[in-house]
Structures are given as C-alpha cells and as structure tokens.
Design an enzyme around this catalytic site. Sequence first.
Site, PDB file in Angstrom:
ATOM      1  N   ASN A 249     -17.021 -44.135 -14.680  1.00 38.39           N
ATOM      2  CA  ASN A 249     -15.744 -44.852 -14.561  1.00 38.39           C
ATOM      3  C   ASN A 249     -14.576 -43.873 -14.548  1.00 38.39           C
ATOM      4  O   ASN A 249     -13.560 -44.116 -13.898  1.00 38.39           O
ATOM      5  CB  ASN A 249     -15.549 -45.845 -15.719  1.00 38.39           C
ATOM      6  N   GLU A 372     -20.972 -40.573  -6.569  1.00 31.90           N
ATOM      7  CA  GLU A 372     -20.460 -41.342  -7.722  1.00 31.90           C
ATOM      8  C   GLU A 372     -20.377 -42.838  -7.386  1.00 31.90           C
ATOM      9  O   GLU A 372     -19.478 -43.553  -7.826  1.00 31.90           O
ATOM     10  CB  GLU A 372     -19.131 -40.761  -8.212  1.00 31.90           C
TER      11      GLU A 372
HETATM   12  C1  LIG Z   1     -23.110 -33.834  -1.911  1.00 33.23           C
HETATM   13  C2  LIG Z   1     -23.667 -34.750  -2.985  1.00 33.23           C
HETATM   14  C3  LIG Z   1     -23.389 -34.459  -4.309  1.00 33.23           C
HETATM   15  C4  LIG Z   1     -23.901 -35.280  -5.326  1.00 33.23           C
HETATM   16  N1  LIG Z   1     -23.690 -34.934  -6.633  1.00 33.23           N
HETATM   17  C5  LIG Z   1     -24.324 -35.632  -7.628  1.00 33.23           C
HETATM   18  C6  LIG Z   1     -24.263 -35.205  -8.979  1.00 33.23           C
HETATM   19  O1  LIG Z   1     -23.596 -34.210  -9.307  1.00 33.23           O
HETATM   20  N2  LIG Z   1     -24.954 -35.901  -9.906  1.00 33.23           N
HETATM   21  C7  LIG Z   1     -25.700 -36.993  -9.591  1.00 33.23           C
HETATM   22  O2  LIG Z   1     -26.298 -37.587 -10.493  1.00 33.23           O
HETATM   23  N3  LIG Z   1     -25.775 -37.435  -8.316  1.00 33.23           N
HETATM   24  C8  LIG Z   1     -25.106 -36.782  -7.325  1.00 33.23           C
HETATM   25  N4  LIG Z   1     -25.209 -37.203  -6.010  1.00 33.23           N
HETATM   26  C9  LIG Z   1     -26.004 -38.381  -5.683  1.00 33.23           C
HETATM   27  C10 LIG Z   1     -25.146 -39.553  -5.234  1.00 33.23           C
HETATM   28  O3  LIG Z   1     -24.463 -40.088  -6.345  1.00 33.23           O
HETATM   29  C11 LIG Z   1     -26.065 -40.572  -4.536  1.00 33.23           C
HETATM   30  O4  LIG Z   1     -26.434 -40.001  -3.294  1.00 33.23           O
HETATM   31  C12 LIG Z   1     -25.386 -41.908  -4.332  1.00 33.23           C
HETATM   32  O5  LIG Z   1     -25.197 -42.573  -5.553  1.00 33.23           O
HETATM   33  C13 LIG Z   1     -26.179 -42.830  -3.387  1.00 33.23           C
HETATM   34  O6  LIG Z   1     -27.527 -42.887  -3.746  1.00 33.23           O
HETATM   35  P1  LIG Z   1     -28.675 -42.655  -2.630  1.00 33.23           P
HETATM   36  O7  LIG Z   1     -28.346 -41.387  -1.935  1.00 33.23           O
HETATM   37  O8  LIG Z   1     -29.988 -42.768  -3.286  1.00 33.23           O
HETATM   38  O9  LIG Z   1     -28.443 -43.839  -1.592  1.00 33.23           O
HETATM   39  P2  LIG Z   1     -29.111 -45.303  -1.699  1.00 33.23           P
HETATM   40  O10 LIG Z   1     -28.925 -45.847  -3.052  1.00 33.23           O
HETATM   41  O11 LIG Z   1     -30.474 -45.240  -1.127  1.00 33.23           O
HETATM   42  O12 LIG Z   1     -28.173 -46.111  -0.705  1.00 33.23           O
HETATM   43  C14 LIG Z   1     -28.332 -46.084   0.713  1.00 33.23           C
HETATM   44  C15 LIG Z   1     -27.411 -47.145   1.323  1.00 33.23           C
HETATM   45  O13 LIG Z   1     -27.794 -48.440   0.835  1.00 33.23           O
HETATM   46  C16 LIG Z   1     -26.674 -49.114   0.286  1.00 33.23           C
HETATM   47  N5  LIG Z   1     -27.109 -49.943  -0.841  1.00 33.23           N
HETATM   48  C17 LIG Z   1     -27.992 -49.620  -1.821  1.00 33.23           C
HETATM   49  N6  LIG Z   1     -28.117 -50.638  -2.683  1.00 33.23           N
HETATM   50  C18 LIG Z   1     -27.281 -51.624  -2.263  1.00 33.23           C
HETATM   51  C19 LIG Z   1     -26.940 -52.935  -2.729  1.00 33.23           C
HETATM   52  N7  LIG Z   1     -27.458 -53.426  -3.850  1.00 33.23           N
HETATM   53  N8  LIG Z   1     -26.020 -53.657  -2.026  1.00 33.23           N
HETATM   54  C20 LIG Z   1     -25.448 -53.161  -0.916  1.00 33.23           C
HETATM   55  N9  LIG Z   1     -25.729 -51.931  -0.417  1.00 33.23           N
HETATM   56  C21 LIG Z   1     -26.633 -51.174  -1.078  1.00 33.23           C
HETATM   57  C22 LIG Z   1     -25.747 -47.995  -0.180  1.00 33.23           C
HETATM   58  O14 LIG Z   1     -24.404 -48.453  -0.265  1.00 33.23           O
HETATM   59  C23 LIG Z   1     -25.958 -46.955   0.915  1.00 33.23           C
HETATM   60  O15 LIG Z   1     -25.112 -47.229   2.020  1.00 33.23           O
HETATM   61  C24 LIG Z   1     -24.663 -36.415  -4.987  1.00 33.23           C
HETATM   62  C25 LIG Z   1     -24.920 -36.700  -3.637  1.00 33.23           C
HETATM   63  C26 LIG Z   1     -24.444 -35.884  -2.649  1.00 33.23           C
HETATM   64  C27 LIG Z   1     -24.761 -36.196  -1.206  1.00 33.23           C
END
Ligand SMILES: Cc1cc2nc3c(=O)[nH]c(=O)nc-3n(C[C@H](O)[C@H](O)[C@H](O)COP(=O)(O)OP(=O)(O)OC[C@H]3O[C@@H](n4cnc5c(N)ncnc54)[C@H](O)[C@@H]3O)c2cc1C
Length: 389
Positions: A249, A372
């Site tokens: 948050n 985030e």
């Molecule tokens: C450059 C970078 C830096 C990062 N740094 C950190 C870090 O320091 N620490 C950390 O913990 N993480 C970090 N992350 C991870 C980041 O927080 C996640 O990539 C992000 O939360 C999305 O998760 P995912 O990639 O698994 O996508 P997914 O959860 O697989 O989502 C894929 C798509 O599906 C959609 N979606 C999923 N569920 C739903 C739903 N219920 N309703 C509607 N749409 C949905 C999403 O909006 C998205 O468009 C980082 C990622 C990147 C790319």
Amino acid sequence: MSSNSDPTFGPLTRLSDDEEMFRQAIRDFAEAEIAPLVHDMDARAEFDRSLLPKFAELGLFGIDVPEQYGGAGGTFFMSVLAVEEMSRVDASTSVVIDVHNTLAIVAVKQFGSAALHAKYLPRLAAGEVGAYALSEANSGSDAFALECRAEQRGDQWVLNGQKLWITNGNEADLFVVFATVDPSKGYKGITGFVVERGFPGFTVGKKEDKLGLRASSTTELLFENCAVPAENLIGEIGKGYKVAIETLNAGRIGIGAQMVGVAQGALDATLKYVQERQQFGKAIGDFQGVQFQLAQAWTELQAARLLVYNAARLRDAGQAHMVEGAMAKLYASEAAGRITSLCVDLYGGYGFTKEYPVEKYYRDAKIGTIYEGTSNMQLQTIAKAILTP
Ligand SMILES: Cc1cc2nc3c(=O)[nH]c(=O)nc-3n(C[C@H](O)[C@H](O)[C@H](O)COP(=O)(O)OP(=O)(O)OC[C@H]3O[C@@H](n4cnc5c(N)ncnc54)[C@H](O)[C@@H]3O)c2cc1C
C-alpha cells in the site's frame, strides 16, 4: 494566513521549505551524477554501483528512518519526491531507492520488533541495499499462493524455495522475504523474514533481460535450507500477508511517483524539441494539433502528481491510503504510458531511435502497469472499496 512551511493550506503541490530544498538537491544530483551514466547503463543493462556511495552521502538510504537509527528523519512524502526527481532522469536508478525506502524499510519499520529495528534500520540507513521478495513463478497477482516454505527448527527458521522478479537482486544486502509456514493454512500461513545476502543456503539466481528498466537488476532468489535466525521474523508468524499488503500500500505510491517522474522527463524533452523542429516552415509546436496533444498530456501528468502527493501526504498524516495509493499507481502508470507514447510520436522518426531520450522513457513507463500489482489488481482494490456498503 497560511505559511509556506504549513502543509495544511494551499495546493498539494506546494512544498515546505525543507521539501523544496530536498527536491532541488535530488534534481541537481540526478542531472549532474546520474544523467551522464543513463545511456550506457541502459545499453549494458547494468546498474553503475559507483552511484551507491553517492546515494548514501545524500541520505537516500534512510529518508524516513528516524535519526536515532542513523536515518535522515524525513517523511514518506520526501521518499516520493526523491523517486519522482530521480525517475525524471532514470527510472532504473530510482527504483533502487524506491524499493529500498518504500518497501524494505517500510516492512521492517512498520512491522519489525524493537530488536529488528535496532539490528537492521541502522544498516539500511547506512547504505546496505534492501529488496522485497514476494513474487514467485506461480504466484504473481495471486501472491498469497506462494510456495516458498519456512520451517522452525530450534532457534532458527529454515527457508526452502525460489523467488522470481526480485528488484535489486544483484545489489541488495538485505531481503524482506515472504514464505509459508503451512501451505494448508492459505494466506494465514504467510510469514515475513529478513534474509541477509550472506546467510548459508541463500543465492541470487538468473537476471532477467527486459524491455525497459534495463539497468535495474531483476533476479531469481534461491533458498536451499537457508538458515534464518529466529529474531529475523517480521511481525508475527502467519501474519506476513498483512505485512505484505500494507507494505505494498505504501510501495504503490512510490511507483506512482516513479511514473510521474518518467512522464515529466519525457515531456520536458519533448516540449523543447517541438519548439526546435521545423516542418512546413514553422516549429511543429506552433501547430494547434500538437499544442492540444501536449496540453492534454500536461493535464494528465498534473492529475497523476496530485493523486500521488495526496496518497503520500495521507500516509504521513497516519490516515488510510490504500485506495488512494491504488488510484495513484493506476492512473500515474496508465498516464505515463500515454504521455511517453505521445512523446515518441512527436519526435517522429528520431523518437524511434536511441539517439534521443524518449524511446527509453517509453520503454521504462511500461513496467508501471505491471509491478506492485497490475492495473487490474489496482482496479480490483478500488472496486472492492467502493462496492462495500
Ligand atoms: C521488472 C520487474 C520487477 C519486479 N520486482 C518485484 C520485486 O521486487 N518483488 C516482487 O515480489 N515482485 C516483483 N515483480 C513481480 C511483479 O509484482 C509481478 O510480475 C506482478 O505482480 C504480476 O504478476 P505475474 O507476472 O505473475 O502476472 P499474472 O498474475 O500472471 O497476471 C497476468 C495478467 O493477468 C491479469 N490477471 C491476473 N489475475 C487477474 C484477476 N483476478 N482479474 C483480472 N485480471 C487478472 C493481470 O492483470 C495480468 O494482466 C517484478 C516484476 C517485474 C517485471
């Protein structure tokens, strides 16, 4: 009469004397010390570690850490100002400071015990870089489906599993890590820990090759029977979900600030360019069609900044800011996407080349709608709040 140092009156963008001095110091630093490195860091996809001692000198590692722990004793709002100003020059550099102050420090400061404060806040404030590790290969938006395990053995915790996408993975010394003590308990098993880079059984894995934010390291973390002292627990066993959510948050306000800075940097360059570039015998900025596009972008940028500042000020005032932070991050990242895209358009063919700065701002803006919590996750947070009777 309102005074310049009284934040109660006047526009949200009005800064106190201390805030203005701080903002100007960061701007000067970013332009003098970061700007010359940006192109090369992006091309090599490598953060220049010579910047770290300079961040420490400026107090950027403990912006709102109390002075008793060696911090600068400032506010969360000041962290947001720092992130905005640094992002105006380079979003990869700013994210080092952003994750450190608005995630790692927030988790330790807000939820850690007095012993944890005494152990880690001085180290974080002195420049040991912090990281925040929640995401895994199979748990992103559904963060609490995480699989990393924590098992209590005597006076230690033993961590096993992997984290993915961890910002500052290559630079960090201290990692806030979430693991489950019992997967059958769902989110109520999740527990937070501070893990030091040197703990046995901990290694940093592969670094991602990314579209934007290229100089920021995004890495895997591997835990193989990684031994963590009992006192490194953050908060209570099984309450890590609360630590994770509440930390995010705050963190989302920082990402909103990052996106405001990115959009500002792209627009500043573009406003100059449109007054120099001539077509049809005049500057392209003289065409009303171009002027209207820029006016729209400027308005969106200011709206984004107001949302970000409002959320940060609410946090400093000790008021609820979950929805405000979600709106700030959602709007600022979507606006930064539109604004940086317009900037590339207004540079024409030159905008598509690496000779000019706008293509990088465009690439860097994309991450704002993803990390985030994606834009859909922010919409979910906002929708839940407004639909609750
Ligand atoms: C450059 C970078 C830096 C990062 N740094 C950190 C870090 O320091 N620490 C950390 O913990 N993480 C970090 N992350 C991870 C980041 O927080 C996640 O990539 C992000 O939360 C999305 O998760 P995912 O990639 O698994 O996508 P997914 O959860 O697989 O989502 C894929 C798509 O599906 C959609 N979606 C999923 N569920 C739903 C739903 N219920 N309703 C509607 N749409 C949905 C999403 O909006 C998205 O468009 C980082 C990622 C990147 C790319």
